[in-house]
Design an enzyme around this catalytic site. Structure first.
Site, PDB file in Angstrom:
ATOM      1  N   LYS A   1       0.844  -1.199   0.000  1.00 48.97           N
ATOM      2  CA  LYS A   1       0.000   0.000   0.000  1.00 48.97           C
ATOM      3  C   LYS A   1       0.878   1.247   0.000  1.00 48.97           C
ATOM      4  CE  LYS A   1      -0.356  -0.373   5.020  1.00 48.97           C
ATOM      5  NZ  LYS A   1      -1.239  -0.415   6.189  1.00 48.97           N
TER       6      LYS A   1
ATOM      7  N   TYR B   1      17.111  29.360   7.120  1.00 48.96           N
ATOM      8  CA  TYR B   1      16.022  30.090   7.753  1.00 48.96           C
ATOM      9  C   TYR B   1      16.203  30.201   9.264  1.00 48.96           C
ATOM     10  CZ  TYR B   1      13.089  30.125   3.552  1.00 48.96           C
ATOM     11  OH  TYR B   1      12.578  30.348   2.298  1.00 48.96           O
TER      12      TYR B   1
ATOM     13  N   MET C   1      11.992  23.720   2.261  1.00 53.16           N
ATOM     14  CA  MET C   1      11.129  22.943   1.370  1.00 53.16           C
ATOM     15  C   MET C   1      11.914  22.203   0.289  1.00 53.16           C
ATOM     16  SD  MET C   1       7.888  24.160  -0.951  1.00 53.16           S
ATOM     17  CE  MET C   1       6.971  24.761   0.466  1.00 53.16           C
TER      18      MET C   1
END
Length: 340
Positions: A35, A242, A288
């Site tokens: 799955k 960041y 990200m």
């Protein structure tokens, strides 16, 4: 167009992991949970490699997953059962539903759906019909291939494991099911009393170590690799990334990689992950699409070179704070997946 991320996948480790779990399953057959797109690695390729190794029972979560794998012609079971919306596809016979509720049982029986599996809830209180309903004849007349239950605490030495095993064993002979199946990956390690007729490993196939019994036996399957976008020198006292969470204690050589949390390399690796066998630490916050490494120890590493991230699941889970399951299934679609 070439991708700046690669996921190196070891088909031999995948097959060897299945063979090891098959041996640990004793006389029981050993299936495979594929799955979530084969736990993030690519369900089609995973299924093909496992079928070549000898696996004959495959489990997915939804009918959409089953439809994508249908061209392979493998025996599939859909763990989430069959909703009304699933019936047109389910009646095509591409997979068996694992019926999970009295409503699903009635729906399948009314449609004359044929062979099925059934989930019995022995204590996890998630999906499944009750043992009492089974004894009262809920499943009478169904063509049941496999009666299934699921352990809640198999990765722990919990008294609940034996309670669930005993509750499931008490259903032997109550239905006309051809087989019974209880053990997931961790359940296999609990011993032969948990194997019944069919085991259903998932995470251990893909390199997950969820019980100490697997250490030294289960091998890593997936290794991310990322390309260096830039190498730069950061003076002492300057920060990286960041929120300026990392400050250079000295003049430091830094590589910026094309990898971030959108690729499943989660923020938990910030100032905690590493590459190249621990020699290149992650510095600053993972963002990200980008992350930074201290590459002072790799003077020859340059723009365009590839770096291998340290991603052995138990260690990566410990350093990132994520579960081994999450680390695999969060891997995104921006990797070039290559089986070796």
């Amino acid at each position: 167009m070439t991708l700046p991320l690669r996921l190196r996948l070891d088909r031999h480790a995948l097959a060897d992991n299945w063979r090891a779990l098959d041996r640990m399953s004793g006389a029981a057959a050993c299936g495979a949970a594929i799955k979530a797109d084969g736990y993030g690695l690519g369900a089609t390729a995973v299924a093909e490699h496992l079928a070549a190794a000898g696996c004959r029972d495959f489990f997915v979560a939804t009918w959409a997953e089953a439809a994508r794998l249908a061209p392979l012609g493998l025996p599939l079971s859909v763990l989430h059962g069959v909703r009304a919306e699933d019936m047109p596809l389910a009646l095509q016979g591409i997979a068996r539903p694992v019926l999970n509720s009295e409503a699903q049982v009635a729906r399948w029986r009314t449609a004359g759906g044929g062979a099925c599996d059934v989930m019995v809830d022995t204590g996890i209180n998630r999906l499944g019909v009750s043992p009492a309903a089974v004894r009262d004849g809920l499943l009478d007349g169904l063509g049941i291939e496999t009666l299934i239950s699921h352990l809640a605490c198999a990765d722990e030495d919990s008294a609940m494991n034996d309670r669930q095993r005993a509750a499931f064993a008490a259903l032997a002979g109550v239905t006309r099911a051809r087989r019974m199946s209880l053990a997931n990956s961790a359940g296999i390690a609990l011993g032969p009393d948990y194997a019944f007729d069919l085991t259903r490993p998932g995470i251990a196939l893909y390199g997950g170590i969820v019980r100490p019994e697997f250490a030294g036996t289960i091998r890593q399957v997936a290794t991310p690799e990322a390309q260096v976008l830039q190498r730069r020198t950061v003076p002492a006292g300057e920060t990286v990334g960041y929120n300026a969470t990392w400050t250079a204690p000295r003049t430091t050589e830094v590589a910026i990689l094309n990898l971030g949390y959108a690729d499943g390399y989660v923020r938990g690796f910030s100032d905690a992950g590493s590459a190249a066998g621990g020699t290149l630490p992650v510095i600053g916050r993972v963002s990200m699409d980008l992350m930074a490494l201290d590459v002072t120890a790799a003077p020859g590493l340059a723009e365009g070179d590839w770096v291998t991230l340290d991603f052995a699941l138990p260690a990566a889970a410990a350093s990132s704070g994520m579960s081994q399951y999450e680390l695999l299934t969060l891997l995104g679609q921006r990797y070039a997946r290559g089986w070796v």
